[in-house]
Design a protein around this motif. Structure first.
Motif, mmCIF file in Angstrom:
data_model
loop_
_atom_site.group_PDB
_atom_site.id
_atom_site.type_symbol
_atom_site.label_atom_id
_atom_site.label_comp_id
_atom_site.label_asym_id
_atom_site.label_seq_id
_atom_site.Cartn_x
_atom_site.Cartn_y
_atom_site.Cartn_z
ATOM 1 N N VAL A 9 40.279 43.481 36.597
ATOM 2 C CA VAL A 9 39.495 42.641 37.517
ATOM 3 C C VAL A 9 38.938 41.464 36.727
ATOM 4 C CG1 VAL A 9 37.638 42.578 39.201
ATOM 5 C CG2 VAL A 9 38.838 44.739 38.754
ATOM 6 N N GLY A 10 39.473 40.285 36.991
ATOM 7 C CA GLY A 10 39.036 39.073 36.286
ATOM 8 C C GLY A 10 40.160 38.549 35.411
ATOM 9 N N ASP A 36 42.125 37.982 40.349
ATOM 10 C CA ASP A 36 41.006 37.030 40.248
ATOM 11 C C ASP A 36 40.753 36.387 41.595
ATOM 12 O OD1 ASP A 36 39.714 35.585 37.412
ATOM 13 O OD2 ASP A 36 39.154 34.814 39.385
ATOM 14 N N TYR A 47 36.563 27.618 31.178
ATOM 15 C CA TYR A 47 37.628 26.631 30.947
ATOM 16 C C TYR A 47 38.165 26.041 32.243
ATOM 17 C CZ TYR A 47 36.823 29.238 26.787
ATOM 18 O OH TYR A 47 36.179 29.856 25.748
ATOM 19 N N ASN A 57 32.816 24.501 22.356
ATOM 20 C CA ASN A 57 31.759 24.487 21.337
ATOM 21 C C ASN A 57 32.179 25.252 20.088
ATOM 22 O OD1 ASN A 57 31.258 27.148 22.197
ATOM 23 N ND2 ASN A 57 29.953 26.377 23.821
ATOM 24 N N GLY A 123 42.352 37.463 44.784
ATOM 25 C CA GLY A 123 41.420 38.104 45.706
ATOM 26 C C GLY A 123 40.131 38.490 45.020
ATOM 27 N N VAL A 125 37.532 41.368 44.316
ATOM 28 C CA VAL A 125 37.381 42.826 44.335
ATOM 29 C C VAL A 125 35.931 43.134 44.727
ATOM 30 C CG1 VAL A 125 37.542 44.960 43.010
ATOM 31 C CG2 VAL A 125 39.126 43.075 42.550
ATOM 32 N N VAL A 154 35.034 40.796 34.152
ATOM 33 C CA VAL A 154 34.425 39.945 35.173
ATOM 34 C C VAL A 154 33.566 38.810 34.608
ATOM 35 C CG1 VAL A 154 34.506 41.676 37.012
ATOM 36 C CG2 VAL A 154 32.547 41.634 35.447
ATOM 37 N N ASN A 156 30.727 36.379 32.972
ATOM 38 C CA ASN A 156 29.281 36.185 33.108
ATOM 39 C C ASN A 156 28.872 36.032 34.567
ATOM 40 O OD1 ASN A 156 28.462 35.989 30.262
ATOM 41 N ND2 ASN A 156 29.798 34.185 30.243
ATOM 42 N N ASP A 385 26.344 41.006 42.887
ATOM 43 C CA ASP A 385 27.781 41.096 43.107
ATOM 44 C C ASP A 385 28.148 42.452 43.737
ATOM 45 O OD1 ASP A 385 30.556 39.954 42.118
ATOM 46 O OD2 ASP A 385 30.531 42.097 41.663
ATOM 47 N N GLY A 429 34.876 41.803 27.264
ATOM 48 C CA GLY A 429 34.161 40.533 27.400
ATOM 49 C C GLY A 429 32.657 40.723 27.514
ATOM 50 N N VAL A 442 35.638 33.365 21.942
ATOM 51 C CA VAL A 442 37.047 33.742 21.814
ATOM 52 C C VAL A 442 37.351 34.546 20.536
ATOM 53 C CG1 VAL A 442 39.326 32.667 21.392
ATOM 54 C CG2 VAL A 442 37.940 32.006 23.376
#
Ligand SMILES: Cc1cc2nc3c(=O)[nH]c(=O)nc-3n(C[C@H](O)[C@H](O)[C@H](O)COP(=O)(O)OP(=O)(O)OC[C@H]3O[C@@H](n4cnc5c(N)ncnc54)[C@H](O)[C@@H]3O)c2cc1C
Length: 465
Positions: A9-10, A36, A47, A57, A123, A125, A154, A156, A385, A429, A442
């Motif tokens: 998811v994401g 997503d 991005y 940065n 989509g 979720v 997912v 931030n 969310d 993440g 990254v």
């Protein structure tokens, strides 16, 4: 799990990279579905910006998606039109990185051996349930997807609302809760005063966007400490890679680490050297240091030192820092230090009242809009969310005790309400910040995605024998 199905998811950097690593590691007939709500896969929040003034940065030379191929992003950049000039810039517009991640995704999907093993699903979720048979993800439009395992990538969430705001203000037309939403700065009178909550990198993005759209009015930015992110060193070698200095064992307590860091910075300064490499040298060991802290030390760090760490660690590209500095010099951008006491609408304008940190006096700022740039919301009990709410309500996940993300194991498995680790649900993440702390950029996320892919692939292989 005869035909193991893994849902991610994401499809920002974390989810996309994980999908690629899983594709390479999981044997057929394992299938991966990358989901997503954004139509552009691979961009994520960071991005997706179309503004060329929104720069990375982190220097391009440190932004490879693969830790063992450090030049990978720069080599890709060099193959793009105008790539030489871009690569020489060091800090390139962020959208190029999104295009790079997208390129990696589509390049792999075209390989015959992977062709039918990765599905992209557009989509939102909105729910996830678990039975003995497996997982069911619910998407908008009441669509369902069955999976054996799922990974939350997912990213931030928007900042938490300022507690001192009146409820009708938060629902009103003068407040923008999400600094990355397309309407955050749209439709403003160019001479109007704008109030930004927060003085970090998100604030810098917002100021640069306002300047780019020709904004002439005053911009006020407020935070409790009024600290601005420091700038990257001029001429910071773009290819510099932080390396751990082999040496004596690292101190394990917050007091000792802080003392050692301060001493190192003092010594570097006394030698006429820059302080930044001292911070950067900690990068490869920051996660280990964080994990060695007691819960009390972690809480103490968050309460007292986090703002200082953040501004030294997450720095601005020189070009951005110059623009921020020029806006301050001209008086257009004014920084304020204090705690918000009240945020309300009065006579059609937003009025922000704060207690100044230096002397405790009350001050009010008036503007046409308030944009919350306070940094991502991490307290999952306060995140609205639906997927998050559903996971918590079903007891499939729980927030970590420091309120930095979800409670996960070192292998990134979610812990349920009672603390049991899931065999089916994982995260990568920013969601995993509580366990790793340094999992924002990254260079850290790419290592994590590889490790999680190794772990999930081992589970998949075990079920296939
Ligand atoms: C403004 C900004 C600038 C940054 N700049 C840099 C930089 O220069 N260098 C660097 O190293 N790091 C940078 N970062 C850090 C950045 O967070 C990481 O580099 C990385 O992009 C995080 O990726 P992610 O995939 O975890 O999260 P995201 O990029 O946020 O992606 C998450 C994705 O999940 C999707 N999603 C979420 N929930 C659902 C759902 N329920 N259903 C469907 N889809 C869903 C979202 O639509 C989104 O596309 C920046 C971060 C921000 C916010």
């Amino acid at each position: 799990m005869r035909h193991p199905a893994i849902a991610i998811v994401g499809a920002g950097f974390s989810g996309t990279l994980l999908a690629l690593h899983l594709l390479h590691r999981c044997p057929a007939p394992a299938r991966i579905t990358l989901i997503d709500r954004r139509s552009q896969f691979g961009h994520g929040q960071a991005y997706a910006t179309g503004n060329p003034s929104h720069l990375l940065n982190v220097p391009a030379a440190r932004m490879s998606a693969f830790h063992d191929r450090p030049g990978h992003f720069v080599e890709w950049l060099l193959r793009q039109p105008g790539g030489d000039a871009l690569a020489a810039q060091g800090f390139v517009p962020r959208w190029h990185f999104g295009a790079y991640v997208r390129h990696l995704l589509y390049e792999d999907m075209q390989q015959p051996e992977y062709e039918d093993r990765l599905d992209l699903l557009h989509g939102d979720v909105v729910g996830l349930t678990e039975t003995e048979a497996g997982l069911t993800l619910t998407l908008d439009g009441d669509r369902r997807l069955a999976a054996d395992m799922a990974v939350l990538a997912v990213g931030n969430f928007p900042p938490e609302p300022p507690p001192a705001a009146t409820p009708d203000f938060l629902d009103g037309r003068l407040y923008r809760p999400d600094p990355w939403a397309p309407d955050a700065l749209a439709g403003l009178d160019t001479d109007a005063a704008v109030l930004l909550i927060g003085t970090g990198l998100t604030m810098a993005d917002a100021v640069v966007s306002l300047l780019d759209q020709g904004h002439r009015g005053p911009i006020h930015a407020l935070s409790r400490r009024g600290l601005l992110p420091r700038r990257h060193a001029p001429g910071n070698p773009p290819g510099l890679h932080a390396t751990a200095t082999p040496g004596p064992a690292l101190p394990a307590t917050l007091v000792e680490v802080t003392r050692a860091l301060r001493a190192d910075v003092r010594q570097a300064t006394a030698r006429g050297e820059d302080w930044r490499p001292v911070i950067d040298r900690l990068r490869p060991v920051t996660q280990a240091v964080w994990q060695s802290f007691t819960a009390a030390d972690k809480a103490r760090f968050l309460r007292h030192l986090r703002p200082w760490w953040d501004v030294h660690r997450h720095r601005m590209a020189g070009v951005v820092a110059d623009r921020i500095e020029a806006a301050r010099q001209s008086g257009q951008l004014q920084l304020h230090t204090g705690r918000i006491q009240l945020l309300r609408e009065q006579d059609g304008a937003a009025v922000l009242t704060f207690r100044r940190r230096s002397d405790g006096t009350l001050h009010s700022l008036t503007g046409a809009r308030v944009v919350n740039c306070a940094g991502p919301g991490c307290d999952y009990d306060r995140i609205g969310d639906p997927l998050v709410r559903g996971l918590l309500a079903a007891g499939l996940a729980r927030p970590d005790e420091l309120r930095l993300g979800l409670d996960i194991t070192p292998t990134c498995a979610l812990r349920d309400r009672l603390g049991a680790l899931s065999g089916r649900l994982f995260a990568v993440g920013p969601v995993t910040k509580a366990a790793f702390w340094e999992i924002t950029a990254v260079p850290d996320i790419r290592r994590q995605c590889e490790a999680v892919a190794d772990h999930i692939a081992a589970i998949v292989k075990a079920t296939l024998v």
